[in-house]
Structure formats: structure tokens, C-alpha cells
Design a protein around this motif. Structure first.
Motif, PDB file in Angstrom:
ATOM      1  N   PHE A  20       0.878  -1.168   0.000  1.00 19.95           N
ATOM      2  CA  PHE A  20       0.000   0.000   0.000  1.00 19.95           C
ATOM      3  C   PHE A  20       0.915   1.217   0.000  1.00 19.95           C
ATOM      4  N   PRO A  21       0.401   2.388  -0.314  1.00 15.45           N
ATOM      5  CA  PRO A  21       1.277   3.562  -0.444  1.00 15.45           C
ATOM      6  C   PRO A  21       1.998   3.901   0.858  1.00 15.45           C
ATOM      7  N   LEU A  22       3.314   3.974   0.792  1.00 15.81           N
ATOM      8  CA  LEU A  22       4.150   4.352   1.931  1.00 15.81           C
ATOM      9  C   LEU A  22       5.241   5.306   1.446  1.00 15.81           C
ATOM     10  N   ASP A  23       5.525   6.314   2.229  1.00 14.91           N
ATOM     11  CA  ASP A  23       6.573   7.266   1.859  1.00 14.91           C
ATOM     12  C   ASP A  23       7.927   6.692   2.284  1.00 14.91           C
ATOM     13  N   ILE A  24       8.388   5.721   1.520  1.00 14.74           N
ATOM     14  CA  ILE A  24       9.600   4.975   1.868  1.00 14.74           C
ATOM     15  C   ILE A  24      10.818   5.879   2.084  1.00 14.74           C
ATOM     16  N   PRO A  25      11.061   6.868   1.216  1.00 16.49           N
ATOM     17  CA  PRO A  25      12.249   7.716   1.426  1.00 16.49           C
ATOM     18  C   PRO A  25      12.268   8.407   2.787  1.00 16.49           C
ATOM     19  N   VAL A  26      11.111   8.834   3.276  1.00 15.22           N
ATOM     20  CA  VAL A  26      11.066   9.492   4.585  1.00 15.22           C
ATOM     21  C   VAL A  26      11.416   8.506   5.687  1.00 15.22           C
ATOM     22  N   TYR A  27      10.864   7.294   5.608  1.00 15.99           N
ATOM     23  CA  TYR A  27      11.204   6.283   6.605  1.00 15.99           C
ATOM     24  C   TYR A  27      12.688   5.934   6.557  1.00 15.99           C
ATOM     25  N   GLU A  28      13.237   5.827   5.350  1.00 21.33           N
ATOM     26  CA  GLU A  28      14.656   5.480   5.216  1.00 21.33           C
ATOM     27  C   GLU A  28      15.541   6.585   5.764  1.00 21.33           C
ATOM     28  N   SER A  29      15.183   7.846   5.484  1.00 22.15           N
ATOM     29  CA  SER A  29      15.996   8.963   5.979  1.00 22.15           C
ATOM     30  C   SER A  29      15.940   9.058   7.497  1.00 22.15           C
ATOM     31  N   ALA A  30      14.825   8.613   8.064  1.00 25.33           N
ATOM     32  CA  ALA A  30      14.674   8.603   9.524  1.00 25.33           C
ATOM     33  C   ALA A  30      15.195   7.309  10.142  1.00 25.33           C
ATOM     34  N   LEU A  39       1.536   4.075  16.134  1.00 24.22           N
ATOM     35  CA  LEU A  39       0.109   3.943  16.422  1.00 24.22           C
ATOM     36  C   LEU A  39      -0.441   5.080  17.270  1.00 24.22           C
ATOM     37  N   TYR A  40       0.283   5.453  18.317  1.00 27.11           N
ATOM     38  CA  TYR A  40      -0.254   6.484  19.208  1.00 27.11           C
ATOM     39  C   TYR A  40       0.872   7.059  20.041  1.00 27.11           C
ATOM     40  N   TYR A  41       0.562   8.143  20.725  1.00 21.64           N
ATOM     41  CA  TYR A  41       1.445   8.694  21.743  1.00 21.64           C
ATOM     42  C   TYR A  41       0.570   9.292  22.830  1.00 21.64           C
ATOM     43  N   GLY A  42       1.040   9.225  24.064  1.00 22.61           N
ATOM     44  CA  GLY A  42       0.267   9.793  25.158  1.00 22.61           C
ATOM     45  C   GLY A  42      -0.154   8.755  26.168  1.00 22.61           C
ATOM     46  N   ASN A  43      -1.221   9.072  26.876  1.00 22.60           N
ATOM     47  CA  ASN A  43      -1.677   8.279  28.014  1.00 22.60           C
ATOM     48  C   ASN A  43      -2.987   7.569  27.680  1.00 22.60           C
ATOM     49  N   GLU A  59       6.427  13.442  12.159  1.00 26.50           N
ATOM     50  CA  GLU A  59       5.889  12.367  12.989  1.00 26.50           C
ATOM     51  C   GLU A  59       6.695  11.080  12.825  1.00 26.50           C
ATOM     52  N   VAL A  60       7.124  10.808  11.597  1.00 25.87           N
ATOM     53  CA  VAL A  60       7.945   9.617  11.364  1.00 25.87           C
ATOM     54  C   VAL A  60       9.285   9.756  12.078  1.00 25.87           C
ATOM     55  N   ILE A  61       9.901  10.916  11.958  1.00 24.22           N
ATOM     56  CA  ILE A  61      11.205  11.144  12.585  1.00 24.22           C
ATOM     57  C   ILE A  61      11.104  10.996  14.103  1.00 24.22           C
ATOM     58  N   ALA A  62      10.058  11.588  14.693  1.00 26.62           N
ATOM     59  CA  ALA A  62       9.895  11.562  16.147  1.00 26.62           C
ATOM     60  C   ALA A  62       9.310  10.253  16.652  1.00 26.62           C
ATOM     61  N   GLY A  63       8.630   9.516  15.769  1.00 25.40           N
ATOM     62  CA  GLY A  63       8.009   8.264  16.186  1.00 25.40           C
ATOM     63  C   GLY A  63       6.745   8.465  17.000  1.00 25.40           C
ATOM     64  N   GLN A  64       6.043   9.576  16.758  1.00 27.16           N
ATOM     65  CA  GLN A  64       4.791   9.828  17.464  1.00 27.16           C
ATOM     66  C   GLN A  64       3.890  10.737  16.636  1.00 27.16           C
ATOM     67  N   PRO A  65       2.578  10.574  16.739  1.00 30.93           N
ATOM     68  CA  PRO A  65       1.653  11.405  15.969  1.00 30.93           C
ATOM     69  C   PRO A  65       1.626  12.852  16.476  1.00 30.93           C
ATOM     70  N   LEU A  66       1.229  13.753  15.576  1.00 33.22           N
ATOM     71  CA  LEU A  66       0.936  15.146  15.921  1.00 33.22           C
ATOM     72  C   LEU A  66       2.067  15.821  16.688  1.00 33.22           C
ATOM     73  N   ILE A  67       3.212  15.919  16.027  1.00 36.77           N
ATOM     74  CA  ILE A  67       4.349  16.611  16.629  1.00 36.77           C
ATOM     75  C   ILE A  67       4.954  17.625  15.658  1.00 36.77           C
ATOM     76  N   GLY A  68       4.410  17.709  14.434  1.00 36.24           N
ATOM     77  CA  GLY A  68       4.858  18.702  13.478  1.00 36.24           C
ATOM     78  C   GLY A  68       4.199  20.048  13.738  1.00 36.24           C
ATOM     79  N   ALA A  69       4.071  20.862  12.702  1.00 38.71           N
ATOM     80  CA  ALA A  69       3.503  22.203  12.858  1.00 38.71           C
ATOM     81  C   ALA A  69       2.078  22.148  13.406  1.00 38.71           C
ATOM     82  N   SER A  70       1.264  21.275  12.844  1.00 41.75           N
ATOM     83  CA  SER A  70      -0.130  21.160  13.297  1.00 41.75           C
ATOM     84  C   SER A  70      -0.209  20.587  14.701  1.00 41.75           C
ATOM     85  N   GLY A  71       0.571  19.541  14.945  1.00 41.64           N
ATOM     86  CA  GLY A  71       0.562  18.921  16.258  1.00 41.64           C
ATOM     87  C   GLY A  71       1.077  19.843  17.345  1.00 41.64           C
TER      88      GLY A  71
END
Length: 226
Positions: A20-30, A39-43, A59-71
Motif C-alpha cells: 500500500f502507499p508508503l513514503d519509503i524515502p522518509v522512513y529510510e531517511s529517519a 500507532l499512538y502517543y500519550g496516556n 511524525e515519522v522522525i519523532a516516532g509519534q503522531p501530531l508533533i509537526g507544525a499542526s501537532g
């Protein structure tokens, strides 16, 4: 192995079962395995969940959702609601996650940040259902953007759901009750009443709502216990 670890492993097995569609280059760079879900972050004991569309590069680099500009806007708003002051301190913004849960419709990053299609969302839906219904103990979800809100359409009457969303003047002030359901590891159906409160997506590209989002978030949080 905990049930949550089993859930994460099951997601990865599903991801490996067919492309299925995956942004492989971003995962590889991270230096991250692209099939391992973020899957999730938090309590999981928190009352409030923020529910987004999917992962971005940050989010990929940090390994958690909603941590970029919007997060970051979400975390800043949550901090503001708790402490009645603003902050850009990364440690403080990370600490607010002790009081909330962050997750998405799909725990992977699509190429070019394009939304995943219905087939991909349907494929991973049972796992997100388990996370929200069985593992997370809260019952109030704030959705971010149209895609995130419409993920919950199957859990209530379709006509009621569509009428709620069609009320453009009030949909970001009102909430709608849904009945989440999931199948546990023993094949039992688990149900949970959950309140869904939509907000627009806080992306800088969302010119209509970007500047309004902080105030809209505060209005939502003013009516919540967290």
C-alpha cells in the motif's frame, strides 16, 4: 507480551501482507522500518484523544503522531488550557501528553502527504477500533479535519451523522455521540459510547481556519475534563 504489543505486531503483519502507499524515502531517511506502525502517543488512561488523518515527516522522525507544525498547535493549545499561559518549550509541550492520547486514521505516512484512500483506511480500521475501544480508557475524541471526522461515520446513524456535518455554522461547536465497536482477541464484540467533537485541521495550508484554530480549540477544551 502485552495485548497492546500484540496489537502493534498485528498491524505490522498486516502492513507486510500486501503493498500500500508508503513514503519509503522518509522512513529510510529517519532510519525507521516503514512497516512498523506509529500507532499512538500519550496516556491510554486519559479522557481526551486527538484524532488526526495520518502521519507526516516530522511524525515519522519523532516516532509519534501530531508533533509537526499542526501537532505543535494542538499541544500548545492543550498546555494553554491547563496552565493558562502559552509556551514554546518542547519539554513542557511533550509533558502535556500525559493527559491526552494522540492517534490517526492510519498509523503510516502516505507519499506526498496525500490522504489514504478508503481501501487503506478500511484495511487498518479494525486495529484503530481496538486501540480506541479496548485499550484507551477515555470517551471524548477531538477530530482534526474532515477526513478524521468522517472516519467515525460507521458508528452512528448515517443520516444523523450527515446532518450534523452539513450544519457548517455549528459543527465545530457541537458534538455527536457514537458507539465505537471492536473485536477483541477472543472474538468478543466490545462497544463503547464516545463523544466526537470535530475541529478543522490546524494546517498552515488551511487558510480559512488556521488563525482561528487556537481559539476554537480553547472553546472545545473549556467544556472538557482532562
Amino acid at each position: 507480551m502485552s495485548n497492546l504489543e500484540e496489537l502493534i505486531n498485528a498491524i505490522q503483519i498486516e502492513a507486510q501482507s500486501a503493498d500500500f502507499p508508503l513514503d519509503i524515502p522518509v522512513y529510510e531517511s529517519a532510519q525507521k522500518n516503514p512497516t512498523k506502525p506509529i500507532l499512538y502517543y500519550g496516556n491510554l488512561k486519559s479522557n481526551v484523544c486527538f484524532f488526526g488523518r495520518d502521519l507526516g515527516r516530522d511524525e515519522v522522525i519523532a516516532g509519534q503522531p501530531l508533533i509537526g507544525a499542526s501537532g505543535t498547535l494542538v499541544r500548545q493549545g492543550f498546555y494553554q488550557a491547563i496552565y493558562k499561559e502559552s509556551t514554546n518549550d518542547k519539554d513542557k509541550l511533550m509533558a502535556v501528553c500525559d493527559r491526552l492520547l494522540l492517534t490517526n486514521t492510519v498509523p503510516y505516512k502516505p507519499p506526498e502527504n496525500k490522504a489514504y484512500g478508503v481501501r487503506v483506511k478500511r484495511r487498518f480500521r479494525p486495529f484503530i477500533e481496538q486501540l480506541l475501544t479496548i485499550h484507551w480508557q477515555g470517551n471524548h475524541i477531538i477530530t482534526l479535519g474532515t477526513e478524521a471526522f468522517k472516519w467515525f461515520e460507521p458508528y452512528t446513524d448515517k443520516e444523523t451523522f450527515n446532518q450534523f456535518w452539513a450544519d457548517k455554522d455549528h459543527r465545530y461547536q457541537k458534538s455527536i455521540q457514537v458507539t465505537l465497536n471492536a473485536t477483541d482477541n477472543q472474538g468478543n464484540l466490545v462497544k463503547k459510547q464516545t463523544l466526537i467533537s470535530p475541529l478543522p485541521h490546524p494546517s498552515p495550508l488551511n487558510q480559512r481556519y488556521y488563525r482561528l484554530f487556537p481559539g476554537m480549540l480553547q472553546a472545545r477544551l473549556a467544556n472538557l475534563e482532562f
